[in-house]
Scaffold this active site. Structure first.
Site, PDB file in Angstrom:
ATOM      1  N   ASN A 116      -3.173 -32.049 -14.948  1.00  0.00           N
ATOM      2  CA  ASN A 116      -2.057 -32.958 -15.223  1.00  0.00           C
ATOM      3  C   ASN A 116      -1.824 -33.897 -14.053  1.00  0.00           C
ATOM      4  OD1 ASN A 116       0.904 -32.788 -13.953  1.00  0.00           O
ATOM      5  ND2 ASN A 116      -0.100 -30.787 -13.662  1.00  0.00           N
ATOM      6  N   PHE A 120       6.240 -36.413 -11.938  1.00  0.00           N
ATOM      7  CA  PHE A 120       7.703 -36.208 -11.957  1.00  0.00           C
ATOM      8  C   PHE A 120       8.411 -37.101 -12.973  1.00  0.00           C
ATOM      9  CE2 PHE A 120       7.855 -34.903  -7.139  1.00  0.00           C
ATOM     10  CZ  PHE A 120       7.138 -33.762  -7.443  1.00  0.00           C
ATOM     11  N   SER A 181       3.324 -31.326  -4.993  1.00  0.00           N
ATOM     12  CA  SER A 181       2.695 -31.909  -6.180  1.00  0.00           C
ATOM     13  C   SER A 181       1.667 -32.942  -5.734  1.00  0.00           C
ATOM     14  CB  SER A 181       3.748 -32.593  -7.060  1.00  0.00           C
ATOM     15  OG  SER A 181       3.080 -33.422  -7.994  1.00  0.00           O
ATOM     16  N   ASN A 183       0.753 -35.379  -7.519  1.00  0.00           N
ATOM     17  CA  ASN A 183       0.865 -36.539  -8.414  1.00  0.00           C
ATOM     18  C   ASN A 183       1.873 -37.598  -7.986  1.00  0.00           C
ATOM     19  OD1 ASN A 183      -1.120 -35.484 -10.114  1.00  0.00           O
ATOM     20  ND2 ASN A 183       0.393 -34.080 -11.005  1.00  0.00           N
ATOM     21  N   THR A 184       2.458 -37.426  -6.787  1.00  0.00           N
ATOM     22  CA  THR A 184       3.305 -38.478  -6.219  1.00  0.00           C
ATOM     23  C   THR A 184       2.661 -38.856  -4.899  1.00  0.00           C
ATOM     24  OG1 THR A 184       5.313 -37.650  -7.270  1.00  0.00           O
ATOM     25  CG2 THR A 184       5.620 -39.017  -5.310  1.00  0.00           C
ATOM     26  N   LYS A 214       7.755 -24.588  -2.104  1.00  0.00           N
ATOM     27  CA  LYS A 214       6.546 -24.386  -2.920  1.00  0.00           C
ATOM     28  C   LYS A 214       5.357 -25.063  -2.247  1.00  0.00           C
ATOM     29  CE  LYS A 214       4.907 -24.732  -7.692  1.00  0.00           C
ATOM     30  NZ  LYS A 214       5.317 -24.951  -9.074  1.00  0.00           N
ATOM     31  N   ASN A 243       1.189 -24.369  -6.158  1.00  0.00           N
ATOM     32  CA  ASN A 243       1.195 -25.477  -7.101  1.00  0.00           C
ATOM     33  C   ASN A 243      -0.239 -25.659  -7.637  1.00  0.00           C
ATOM     34  OD1 ASN A 243       1.976 -27.912  -8.439  1.00  0.00           O
ATOM     35  ND2 ASN A 243       3.577 -28.176  -6.890  1.00  0.00           N
TER      36      ASN A 243
HETATM   37  C1  LIG Z   1       1.772 -30.086 -17.080  1.00  0.00           C
HETATM   38  C2  LIG Z   1       2.221 -29.471 -15.788  1.00  0.00           C
HETATM   39  C3  LIG Z   1       3.305 -30.012 -15.120  1.00  0.00           C
HETATM   40  C4  LIG Z   1       3.749 -29.445 -13.924  1.00  0.00           C
HETATM   41  N1  LIG Z   1       4.847 -29.967 -13.307  1.00  0.00           N
HETATM   42  C5  LIG Z   1       5.310 -29.393 -12.183  1.00  0.00           C
HETATM   43  C6  LIG Z   1       6.485 -29.872 -11.567  1.00  0.00           C
HETATM   44  O1  LIG Z   1       7.135 -30.796 -12.037  1.00  0.00           O
HETATM   45  N2  LIG Z   1       6.893 -29.258 -10.412  1.00  0.00           N
HETATM   46  C7  LIG Z   1       6.224 -28.196  -9.850  1.00  0.00           C
HETATM   47  O2  LIG Z   1       6.645 -27.656  -8.827  1.00  0.00           O
HETATM   48  N3  LIG Z   1       5.121 -27.703 -10.447  1.00  0.00           N
HETATM   49  C8  LIG Z   1       4.651 -28.280 -11.582  1.00  0.00           C
HETATM   50  N4  LIG Z   1       3.536 -27.773 -12.181  1.00  0.00           N
HETATM   51  C9  LIG Z   1       2.813 -26.655 -11.531  1.00  0.00           C
HETATM   52  C10 LIG Z   1       3.231 -25.288 -12.095  1.00  0.00           C
HETATM   53  O3  LIG Z   1       4.581 -25.041 -11.855  1.00  0.00           O
HETATM   54  C11 LIG Z   1       2.371 -24.170 -11.458  1.00  0.00           C
HETATM   55  O4  LIG Z   1       2.651 -24.125 -10.072  1.00  0.00           O
HETATM   56  C12 LIG Z   1       0.874 -24.399 -11.645  1.00  0.00           C
HETATM   57  O5  LIG Z   1       0.615 -24.935 -12.912  1.00  0.00           O
HETATM   58  C13 LIG Z   1       0.074 -23.104 -11.475  1.00  0.00           C
HETATM   59  O6  LIG Z   1       0.493 -22.132 -12.415  1.00  0.00           O
HETATM   60  P1  LIG Z   1      -0.291 -21.856 -13.815  1.00  0.00           P
HETATM   61  O7  LIG Z   1      -1.744 -21.706 -13.485  1.00  0.00           O
HETATM   62  O8  LIG Z   1       0.360 -20.629 -14.371  1.00  0.00           O
HETATM   63  O9  LIG Z   1      -0.036 -23.062 -14.663  1.00  0.00           O
HETATM   64  C14 LIG Z   1       3.079 -28.325 -13.381  1.00  0.00           C
HETATM   65  C15 LIG Z   1       1.993 -27.776 -14.074  1.00  0.00           C
HETATM   66  C16 LIG Z   1       1.564 -28.317 -15.260  1.00  0.00           C
HETATM   67  C17 LIG Z   1       0.394 -27.701 -15.977  1.00  0.00           C
END
Ligand SMILES: Cc1cc2nc3c(=O)[nH]c(=O)nc-3n(C[C@H](O)[C@H](O)[C@H](O)COP(=O)(O)O)c2cc1C
Length: 354
Positions: A116, A120, A181, A183-184, A214, A243
């Site tokens: 992804n 934000f 993140s 993505n910023t 985090k 993350n």
């Molecule tokens: C579509 C998507 C959007 C995410 N948005 C955020 C976010 O806004 N803030 C954040 O701290 N982590 C975000 N994450 C990261 C997740 O919180 C998590 O740390 C990461 O996906 C690893 O866990 P997982 O393998 O169980 O998905 C996002 C993950 C995904 C897949």
């Protein structure tokens, strides 16, 4: 049942599928809250062996929803009913923002993984605050995951975090600082000791809610340990690792932008967590996230030092029944190891070792 829903959902573009899920949960709950209560009665795992009090917050089970699924806090009640022991809403920013251009969400079903580059996208602090205010008292602990606006230059980033700590201090049980993140643009550069000291030293004067940091899995573990220790020294109460990753070699056909989550992140996230836990267990609360998809994996993280675990991607691939399976599986695994309570398992791999 979820397999059938998933088949239909996976016919849609991933972001449209997410929006449809949000619409269905939000409106389904409005129209028929009883159905959700009934589901919760049957499937929400509240076994006492899993109860914990962490940083003064009571958790009924250790499995939470990671940030990013409910960025705008529109689904908290239905998601709670599905069985999450805590829910982290956000990442939210002071001003509303659109996020990055679409397409920005990609699923890789053959690898149970997601990539992804959302950036934000969120409704902004005012709207989200008024939404969360209406939910009080919360059924499960809520975390507010906060970030800076894309248009805020890095030198003013602190202000964005301070505004949000102030605005949400009555609207969550804990805060998460997101500077991890991918993505910023420039956000991960804030993962430096100077910024962390400035952020937490003032942050803890704004709110008495525990503030967690985090981390991204793409730095060296020594760097992560130094950052975590700096955060702790300045008042942070917890570390969430990890993350998403920008190690695109983990996923065949990965895009060259955005962050990767899910099964292909599992090993990297576990190894990262395990290494930092060796240094930090017992000093600060640790929360593990990244590729967790089973009770065995959740238990592994707990024994490595995690008091809580979180999931995002496996929730997409396995659906709500996965929550009950993980929590019930944990109870069995505890028993197999002769533990009567989860607190005996947290950090069990580390105890007795220097
Ligand atoms: C579509 C998507 C959007 C995410 N948005 C955020 C976010 O806004 N803030 C954040 O701290 N982590 C975000 N994450 C990261 C997740 O919180 C998590 O740390 C990461 O996906 C690893 O866990 P997982 O393998 O169980 O998905 C996002 C993950 C995904 C897949």
């Amino acid at each position: 049942m979820y397999e059938y829903i998933k088949k239909l959902m996976f016919l849609l573009d991933p972001e449209n599928a997410h929006n449809l899920a949000e619409f269905s949960l939000k409106n389904g709950y409005k129209i028929c809250p009883f159905a959700f209560s009934l589901y919760a009665k049957k499937h929400f795992v509240t076994d006492e062996a899993l109860h914990q009090e962490i940083e003064g917050i009571k958790f009924l089970n250790p499995l939470g929803l990671a940030a990013g699924f409910d960025k705008n806090a529109t689904m908290i009640k239905p998601l709670t009913a599905l069985g999450f022991g805590h829910i982290e809403y956000g990442t939210l920013t002071p001003k509303p923002q659109e996020g990055n251009p679409k397409p920005r969400l990609f699923r890789y079903p053959e690898y149970n993984s997601i990539q992804n580059a959302m950036g934000f996208n969120n409704d902004g602090a005012d709207k989200i605050a008024s939404r969360v205010r209406k939910l009080y008292p919360y059924t499960v602990p809520l975390g507010a995951n906060i970030g800076k606006n894309k248009t805020t230059p890095s030198e003013n980033a602190l202000d964005d975090y301070f505004i949000l700590l102030d605005k949400f201090k009555e609207l969550c049980d804990y805060f998460v600082i997101n500077i991890s993140s991918p993505n910023t643009k420039g956000l991960r550069d804030l993962q430096n000791e100077e910024f962390i000291h400035s952020l937490f030293k003032t942050g803890v004067t704004i709110t008495d809610k525990p503030i967690f940091l985090k981390l991204a899995p793409d730095m060296t573990t020594q760097n992560a340990i130094n950052l975590a220790l700096a955060a702790k020294e300045s008042g942070a109460k917890g570390i969430i690792a990890t993350n998403t990753t920008i190690d695109y070699s983990l996923l065949p056909d990965a895009k060259d932008f955005g962050g990767i989550s899910g099964e292909v992140l599992k090993e990297k996230s576990y190894n990262f967590f395990k290494e930092i836990a060796k240094e930090l267990y017992g000093k600060i609360t640790l929360i593990s996230v990244g590729g967790i998809d089973s009770s065995e994996e959740a238990y592994k993280r707990i024994k490595a030092g995690a008091s809580l675990v979180q999931i995002y991607t496996s929730f997409i691939f396995n659906g709500p029944s996965g929550l009950e399976e993980i929590n019930k599986g944990l109870i069995k695994l505890l028993k197999n190891d002769g533990f009567s309570h989860i607190s005996e398992a947290v950090g069990a791999d580390l105890r007795g070792k220097d």
